[in-house]
Enzyme design. Structure first.
Site, short mmCIF file in Angstrom:
data_model
loop_
_atom_site.label_atom_id
_atom_site.label_comp_id
_atom_site.label_asym_id
_atom_site.label_seq_id
_atom_site.Cartn_x
_atom_site.Cartn_y
_atom_site.Cartn_z
CE1 TYR A 1 4.33 -4.12 12.09
CE2 TYR A 1 3.03 -2.80 13.62
CZ TYR A 1 3.69 -2.93 12.41
OH TYR A 1 3.72 -1.87 11.53
CB ALA B 1 7.14 -4.65 7.63
CG PHE C 1 -1.52 1.21 1.69
CD1 PHE C 1 -2.07 2.13 0.81
CD2 PHE C 1 -1.51 1.51 3.05
CE1 PHE C 1 -2.60 3.33 1.27
CE2 PHE C 1 -2.04 2.69 3.52
CZ PHE C 1 -2.57 3.61 2.64
N1 LIG Z 1 -0.37 1.09 7.11
C1 LIG Z 1 -0.12 1.65 8.28
O1 LIG Z 1 -1.00 2.25 8.88
C2 LIG Z 1 1.25 1.56 8.90
C3 LIG Z 1 1.44 2.14 10.15
C4 LIG Z 1 2.69 2.08 10.75
C5 LIG Z 1 3.74 1.48 10.08
N2 LIG Z 1 3.52 0.91 8.85
C6 LIG Z 1 4.66 0.29 8.19
O2 LIG Z 1 4.75 0.78 6.86
C7 LIG Z 1 5.25 -0.23 6.01
C8 LIG Z 1 4.30 -0.44 4.84
O3 LIG Z 1 3.03 -0.81 5.33
P1 LIG Z 1 1.77 -1.05 4.39
O4 LIG Z 1 0.59 -0.61 5.14
O5 LIG Z 1 2.05 -0.49 3.05
O6 LIG Z 1 1.74 -2.64 4.38
P2 LIG Z 1 1.66 -3.66 3.15
O7 LIG Z 1 1.46 -5.01 3.76
O8 LIG Z 1 0.69 -3.18 2.14
O9 LIG Z 1 3.11 -3.56 2.54
C9 LIG Z 1 4.20 -4.33 3.01
C10 LIG Z 1 4.86 -4.95 1.80
O10 LIG Z 1 5.99 -5.70 2.23
C11 LIG Z 1 5.99 -6.92 1.51
N3 LIG Z 1 6.71 -7.92 2.32
C12 LIG Z 1 6.29 -8.50 3.46
N4 LIG Z 1 7.22 -9.36 3.90
C13 LIG Z 1 8.25 -9.31 3.02
C14 LIG Z 1 9.49 -9.97 2.93
N5 LIG Z 1 9.87 -10.88 3.84
N6 LIG Z 1 10.31 -9.67 1.89
C15 LIG Z 1 9.94 -8.78 0.95
N7 LIG Z 1 8.77 -8.12 0.98
C16 LIG Z 1 7.93 -8.38 2.01
C17 LIG Z 1 4.55 -7.29 1.29
O11 LIG Z 1 4.36 -8.19 0.22
C18 LIG Z 1 3.93 -5.92 1.04
O12 LIG Z 1 3.93 -5.60 -0.33
C19 LIG Z 1 5.43 -1.47 6.87
O13 LIG Z 1 6.79 -1.50 7.29
C20 LIG Z 1 4.52 -1.22 8.04
O14 LIG Z 1 4.96 -1.91 9.19
C21 LIG Z 1 2.30 0.93 8.25
#
Ligand SMILES: NC(=O)c1ccc[n+]([C@@H]2O[C@H](COP(=O)([O-])OP(=O)(O)OC[C@H]3O[C@@H](n4cnc5c(N)ncnc54)[C@H](O)[C@@H]3O)[C@@H](O)[C@H]2O)c1
Length: 313
Positions: free
Chosen positions: A143, A77, A13
């Site tokens: 997490y 992640a 995302f």
């Molecule tokens: N969405 C939120 O509200 C939020 C809040 C705080 C922190 N975050 C952090 O922001 C980042 C992005 O979050 P997001 O909401 O876009 O999540 P998301 O799940 O859409 O994106 C994470 C991406 O990482 C990829 N991924 C997971 N494990 C992997 C691995 N072992 N190797 C390679 N790729 C891998 C997934 O396929 C996915 O495309 C993450 O680090 C998340 O922890 C998100």
């Protein structure tokens, strides 16, 4: 100046929006994503996608040898609180070891890393709100712990190798392309429920509050943090409860569906709100998008996405 960037998690995302912003400023972008939660279709044609697990150090090293990155935006992640409770070892592998792998590869190329940590899952329920970065974390979930551990490595790699790595502690991010099928991301989940005329579950009886921040504002913060050592909250300083979000989206949809009220799930916080004053003072960053505007933009974009995927059935 245009540069070669790697975006881990770029099929996710937030990462996919980072990719678009980097391409728009003329950078050459390689996405590293294992597609465990991401989607190939989110990666814009201008970027290269390498399907790779960040736990695989050899694979990462070989790729970086070809790309020779000048900056790494590390968003890959295990991002699910519930999954971290169910399988804390995998959560640790991806979020701690995977991050360490990214830092090692970045060090080998002297590329600064901008790392996305969590504000919401880190500080715990007892923290004063809005919570500033100097609050000692008290995460309720594996997490939160794995992100905190990864942050320590990000900082140590900065201090010991002189590379200005940044940790960005994000609030609850929402916006176009967020999956409506995840455990979090209530704006996307609720929009999908309204689209398909289903009653959503309001955990914590709709009372929990979060600091919702619009995705393009988060992207701006990440780009500003490139090459800036430090730990920064990325949020609005305003909290909104879940019931309010449901009500506002219901109004946008012109529908009235009674939600199911449920208890909070394990590892979930009652309240969260972050003080982003440091990012404003040091990076000149401030969230520009109001909640009303962000909800309007997200609702319209997600409905368009659902329509393009063939409608509610
Ligand atoms: N969405 C939120 O509200 C939020 C809040 C705080 C922190 N975050 C952090 O922001 C980042 C992005 O979050 P997001 O909401 O876009 O999540 P998301 O799940 O859409 O994106 C994470 C991406 O990482 C990829 N991924 C997971 N494990 C992997 C691995 N072992 N190797 C390679 N790729 C891998 C997934 O396929 C996915 O495309 C993450 O680090 C998340 O922890 C998100």
């Amino acid at each position: 100046m245009a540069e070669r960037a790697i975006v881990t998690g770029g099929a996710g995302f937030i990462g996919s929006h980072v990719v678009d912003a980097l391409l728009a400023q003329g950078d050459t972008v390689t996405v590293v994503d294992d597609l465990s939660a991401g989607d190939r279709s989110r990666v814009t044609a201008g970027a290269e996608l390498e399907v790779l697990d960040i736990v695989d150090l050899d694979g990462l090293r070989a790729l970086a040898g070809e790309v020779r990155p000048q900056a790494i935006y590390h968003l890959a992640a295990q991002a699910s609180v519930v999954a971290s409770v169910e399988d804390p070892l995998r959560d640790c592998d991806v979020n701690v070891k995977g991050t360490l792998n990214v830092l090692e590869v970045a060090r080998e190329h002297e590329a600064p890393v901008a790392f996305t940590s969590t504000g919401g899952a880190l500080y715990g329920d007892a923290a004063p709100r809005p919570t500033a970065e100097d609050r000692i974390p008290a995460p309720l979930s594996p997490y939160g712990s794995s992100k905190w551990a990864a942050e320590a490595y990000v900082k140590t790699w900065s201090l010991s190798h002189g590379i200005p790595n940044a940790t960005m502690r994000l609030g609850n991010v929402y916006g176009p392309r967020q999956s409506p099928h995840g455990e979090a991301g209530v704006v996307a989940i609720f929009t999908h429920h309204l689209y398909t005329d289903q009653a959503p579950k309001l955990y914590g009886h709709g009372k929990p509050t979060r600091d919702y921040v619009y995705v393009t504002d988060v992207v701006d913060a990440l780009l500003l943090a490139r090459g800036r050592a430090g730990t920064f909250n990325v949020a609005t300083g305003t909290e909104t409860d879940v019931a309010t979000i449901w009500r506002e989206l219901s109004q946008a949809a012109g529908k009235s569906i009674e939600p199911q009220l449920e208890d909070l799930r394990p590892g979930e916080l009652q309240h969260s709100c972050l003080d982003a004053g440091l990012a404003e003072r040091e990076l000149g960053w401030r969230a520009k998008t109001s909640m009303a505007e962000g909800l309007r933009l997200t609702y319209a974009a997600l409905i368009e996405e659902f329509e393009s995927q063939g409608g509610p059935d």
